[in-house]
Design an enzyme around this catalytic site. Structure first.
Site, PDB file in Angstrom:
ATOM      1  N   LYS A  13       0.842  -1.223   0.000  1.00  0.00           N
ATOM      2  CA  LYS A  13       0.000   0.000   0.000  1.00  0.00           C
ATOM      3  C   LYS A  13       0.865   1.256   0.000  1.00  0.00           C
ATOM      4  CE  LYS A  13      -2.150  -1.073   3.880  1.00  0.00           C
ATOM      5  NZ  LYS A  13      -1.443  -2.335   4.186  1.00  0.00           N
ATOM      6  N   ARG A  87     -10.315   0.779   7.811  1.00  0.00           N
ATOM      7  CA  ARG A  87      -9.949  -0.621   8.061  1.00  0.00           C
ATOM      8  C   ARG A  87     -11.118  -1.401   8.637  1.00  0.00           C
ATOM      9  NH1 ARG A  87      -4.075   0.570   8.566  1.00  0.00           N
ATOM     10  NH2 ARG A  87      -3.004  -1.391   8.849  1.00  0.00           N
ATOM     11  N   ARG A 132      11.679  -5.216   5.390  1.00  0.00           N
ATOM     12  CA  ARG A 132      11.420  -3.809   5.025  1.00  0.00           C
ATOM     13  C   ARG A 132      12.336  -2.883   5.836  1.00  0.00           C
ATOM     14  NH1 ARG A 132       5.591  -1.823   5.470  1.00  0.00           N
ATOM     15  NH2 ARG A 132       5.702  -3.073   7.344  1.00  0.00           N
ATOM     16  N   ARG A 163      10.817  -0.995  11.558  1.00  0.00           N
ATOM     17  CA  ARG A 163       9.678  -0.672  12.425  1.00  0.00           C
ATOM     18  C   ARG A 163       9.524  -1.659  13.573  1.00  0.00           C
ATOM     19  NH1 ARG A 163       4.862   0.342   8.167  1.00  0.00           N
ATOM     20  NH2 ARG A 163       3.726  -0.815   9.773  1.00  0.00           N
ATOM     21  N   ARG A 174      -0.794  -8.474  13.317  1.00  0.00           N
ATOM     22  CA  ARG A 174      -1.319  -7.564  12.279  1.00  0.00           C
ATOM     23  C   ARG A 174      -2.010  -8.340  11.164  1.00  0.00           C
ATOM     24  NH1 ARG A 174       4.055  -4.834  10.961  1.00  0.00           N
ATOM     25  NH2 ARG A 174       2.961  -3.926   9.195  1.00  0.00           N
TER      26      ARG A 174
END
Ligand code: AP5
Length: 218
Positions: A13, A87, A132, A163, A174
């Site tokens: 996204k 969401r 990431r 993160r 998640r």
């Protein structure tokens, strides 16, 4: 144009939102980025900080207020792209109300233009997330294997962020939150004829090409 990007964590996204917002001149509204900025500046409620770090979703009212304020800023006047919001169905209903209010008394269309769901199999998501890294200064998203940062950044360990919610346990929470809560949103948009599914696998450029084709066929 008001575009909504939906997809599980790691589906791309943020990567696609950056390209698409530049291409179409839209403001990029990422609730994840807004919350991380609040966390960084010390203005995020400690209870919300703990929820984020563990991979859970914040209460609807908290994110709805954030988006409602952000959409009133000047750069949103020409349209915006929402990344990570809504969401849940209550968030989608709040967005619809915000857009009706915004359109009242003007020629602006009253709703979302399109909802794009990025489709990526769960096995691929974990690998994408765990590798990431994000440039702390520009927010540019990289991947250690598929899209490495330039050598200068790679050599400077302090310049790239890993993160806190990208640790394996939080990633699982998640992904489960997406399956149990966000997936309920898909029928909401499908019933309204707004949902477009896009395969999120292949190079980022290939995915962008598919999204553009969908947006421009309308
Ligand atoms: P948020 O920041 O929205 O996180 P997320 O939905 O978990 O999504 P990610 O940022 O992990 O992934 P992405 O889909 O943007 O993928 P990316 O482009 O980075 O939210 C974080 C938290 O904030 C939530 O957990 C929650 O606590 C809270 N929150 C936010 N919004 C909320 C809301 N509305 N309600 C309640 N709580 C909310 O790509 C991932 C990796 O893959 C990168 O390394 C990238 O380089 C790589 N990659 C991208 N595309 C490709 C490709 N095509 N091929 C190979 N690799 C690729």
């Amino acid at each position: 144009m008001i575009i909504v990007l939906i997809g599980p964590p790691g589906s791309g996204k943020g990567t696609q939102a950056k390209v698409l917002s530049e291409k179409y001149g839209l403001a990029h509204l990422s609730t994840g980025d807004m919350l991380r900025a609040a966390k960084q500046s010390g203005t995020l409620d400690p209870e919300f900080r703990a929820i984020m770090d563990s991979g859970g979703l914040l209460p609807d009212t908290a994110v709805i207020g954030l988006v409602a304020r952000r959409t009133q800023e000047a750069d949103c006047a020409g349209g915006f792209l929402l990344d990570g919001f809504p969401r849940t169905v209550p968030q989608a209903e709040a967005l619809a109300a915000m857009l009706r209010e915004r359109a009242a008394g003007s020629t602006t269309p009253a709703g979302v233009t399109a909802v794009l769901q990025l489709d990526v199999a769960r096995e691929l998501l974990e690998e994408r997330i765990i590798h990431r890294r994000t440039d702390k200064e520009t927010g540019q998203i990289y991947h250690l294997l598929y899209n490495p940062a330039p050598p200068g950044l790679m050599r400077d360990p302090g310049s790239l962020e890993h993160r806190k919610d990208d640790q394996p346990e939080a990633v699982k929470t998640r992904l489960d939150a997406y399956d149990s809560m966000t997936a309920a949103l898909l029928p909401y948009y499908e019933e309204r004829g707004l949902l477009r599914r896009v395969l999120g696998v292949g190079t980022p450029n290939e995915v962008t090409g598919r999204i553009v084709a969908v947006l421009e066929e309308k």
